[in-house]
Scaffold this active site. Structure first.
Site, short mmCIF file in Angstrom:
data_model
loop_
_atom_site.label_atom_id
_atom_site.label_comp_id
_atom_site.label_asym_id
_atom_site.label_seq_id
_atom_site.Cartn_x
_atom_site.Cartn_y
_atom_site.Cartn_z
N GLU A 154 0.49 -1.06 0.09
CA GLU A 154 0.23 -0.34 0.16
C GLU A 154 0.95 1.57 -0.29
O GLU A 154 2.29 0.66 0.86
CB GLU A 154 -0.88 0.49 1.46
CG GLU A 154 -2.05 -0.78 1.00
CD GLU A 154 -3.52 0.17 0.32
OE1 GLU A 154 -2.69 1.39 -0.50
OE2 GLU A 154 -4.81 0.50 0.67
N ASP A 155 0.60 1.87 -0.68
CA ASP A 155 0.80 3.51 -0.37
C ASP A 155 0.88 4.39 0.63
O ASP A 155 1.61 4.62 1.55
CB ASP A 155 0.40 4.41 -1.06
CG ASP A 155 -0.70 4.63 -1.91
OD1 ASP A 155 -1.14 4.17 -1.15
OD2 ASP A 155 -0.82 5.83 -2.34
N ASP A 165 -4.65 5.72 5.48
CA ASP A 165 -5.07 6.49 6.24
C ASP A 165 -6.50 6.50 7.58
O ASP A 165 -5.63 5.79 8.54
CB ASP A 165 -5.79 7.73 4.98
CG ASP A 165 -5.87 8.91 5.58
OD1 ASP A 165 -6.54 9.16 6.74
OD2 ASP A 165 -5.69 9.65 4.50
N PHE A 194 -2.67 16.87 3.61
CA PHE A 194 -3.43 16.66 2.01
C PHE A 194 -1.60 16.31 1.17
O PHE A 194 -0.84 17.04 1.30
CB PHE A 194 -3.65 16.92 1.46
CG PHE A 194 -4.93 17.23 0.28
CD1 PHE A 194 -4.16 15.39 -0.31
CD2 PHE A 194 -6.10 16.38 0.51
CE1 PHE A 194 -4.77 15.15 -1.46
CE2 PHE A 194 -6.82 15.93 -0.61
CZ PHE A 194 -5.99 15.05 -1.09
N ARG A 210 0.21 11.96 -9.35
CA ARG A 210 1.00 10.90 -9.60
C ARG A 210 2.21 10.46 -9.79
O ARG A 210 3.32 10.12 -8.51
CB ARG A 210 -0.48 9.50 -9.34
CG ARG A 210 -1.31 9.75 -9.28
CD ARG A 210 -2.02 8.33 -9.47
NE ARG A 210 -3.46 8.03 -9.78
CZ ARG A 210 -3.97 7.38 -8.38
NH1 ARG A 210 -3.36 7.44 -7.57
NH2 ARG A 210 -5.37 8.19 -8.07
C1 PRP Z 1 -6.04 5.10 -0.72
C2 PRP Z 1 -4.89 4.40 -0.64
C3 PRP Z 1 -5.64 3.61 0.10
C4 PRP Z 1 -6.58 4.32 0.83
C5 PRP Z 1 -6.64 4.22 2.48
O1 PRP Z 1 -6.34 5.08 -2.12
O2 PRP Z 1 -4.19 3.08 -1.57
O3 PRP Z 1 -5.72 2.56 -0.76
O4 PRP Z 1 -6.97 5.38 -0.25
O5 PRP Z 1 -7.46 5.06 2.73
P1 PRP Z 1 -7.97 4.45 4.40
O6 PRP Z 1 -7.00 3.93 4.90
O7 PRP Z 1 -8.49 5.77 4.41
O8 PRP Z 1 -9.34 3.71 3.30
P2 PRP Z 1 -7.52 5.44 -3.36
O9 PRP Z 1 -8.35 5.19 -2.36
O10 PRP Z 1 -7.18 6.70 -3.09
O11 PRP Z 1 -7.34 5.03 -4.17
P3 PRP Z 1 -6.06 5.15 -5.06
O12 PRP Z 1 -5.12 4.45 -5.22
O13 PRP Z 1 -6.48 5.04 -7.15
O14 PRP Z 1 -5.44 6.84 -5.15
#
Ligand code: PRP
Length: 183
Positions: free
Chosen positions: A102-103, A106, A155, A168
């Site tokens: 995971e990146d 949150d 952010f 990105r």
């Molecule tokens: C981001 C990130 C995680 C998630 C984390 O993805 O890659 O998968 O949000 O958030 P959380 O801990 O509050 O659930 P996003 O939905 O933004 O999609 P993306 O990776 O395509 O930008």
């Protein structure tokens, strides 16, 4: 080498060099922990793409790679924990050592759902490596074995993370100017 910083970025939070050092450090830990085994890396699109690419290349352990795309119902800036699969894994993961890549974590809601989903498929093991984590934003407790950086709930964009699908491709993680998302 110093990357160009677009004017929408208030400051660089984690430089390209710091990311590279952390990726090597995480890969060394994973190599040590998984000695003699193969790993199935599961990258969560789209944010994890940059991290997945660099992390996979930093590992010495044999890996295969799968990708999953999920979306969370709710607003565009916060997840609800109700997740829909946009792209599923292409293969079975039964008896594999799965490492979810995971990146950013949150609220933890996406990951919490994803781990339940992975475990229901009968893997030999499931662990998580996340480059970034925002501890103040946590709504659920999720065990993450490998974390790159704990950061504040600001952010941030770059190195896979977007705002409205932009930034990105930045090689660093930077703070987005509030004017950009408040506009
Ligand atoms: C981001 C990130 C995680 C998630 C984390 O993805 O890659 O998968 O949000 O958030 P959380 O801990 O509050 O659930 P996003 O939905 O933004 O999609 P993306 O990776 O395509 O930008």
């Amino acid at each position: 080498m110093t990357a160009d910083v677009p004017e929408e970025i208030e400051s660089v939070l984690i430089s390209e060099q710091d990311i590279a050092a952390k990726v090597s450090e995480l890969a060394a830990r994973v190599d040590a922990d998984y000695a003699g085994r193969e790993i199935l890396l599961v990258g969560v699109l789209k944010g994890a793409v940059m991290f997945m690419a660099d992390f996979a290349r930093a590992l010495h352990t044999p890996v295969s790679m799968e990708f999953m795309a999920v979306t969370s119902y709710g607003s565009s800036t916060s997840s609800s924990g109700v997740v829909r699969i946009l792209k599923d894994l292409d293969r079975e993961i039964a008896d594999k050592h799965v490492l979810v890549v995971e990146d950013v974590i949150d609220s933890g809601l996406t990951l919490s759902w994803l781990l339940r989903n992975m475990r229901s498929r009968g893997p030999a093991s499931v662990e998580v490596v996340a480059l970034l984590r925002k501890p103040e934003a946590a709504k659920v407790n999720v065990h993450v074995r490998y974390v790159g950086f704990d950061i504040a709930s600001d952010f941030v964009v770059g190195y896979g993370l977007d705002y409205a699908e932009r930034y990105r491709d930045l090689p660093f993680v930077g703070l987005l100017r509030p004017e950009v998302y408040e506009a």
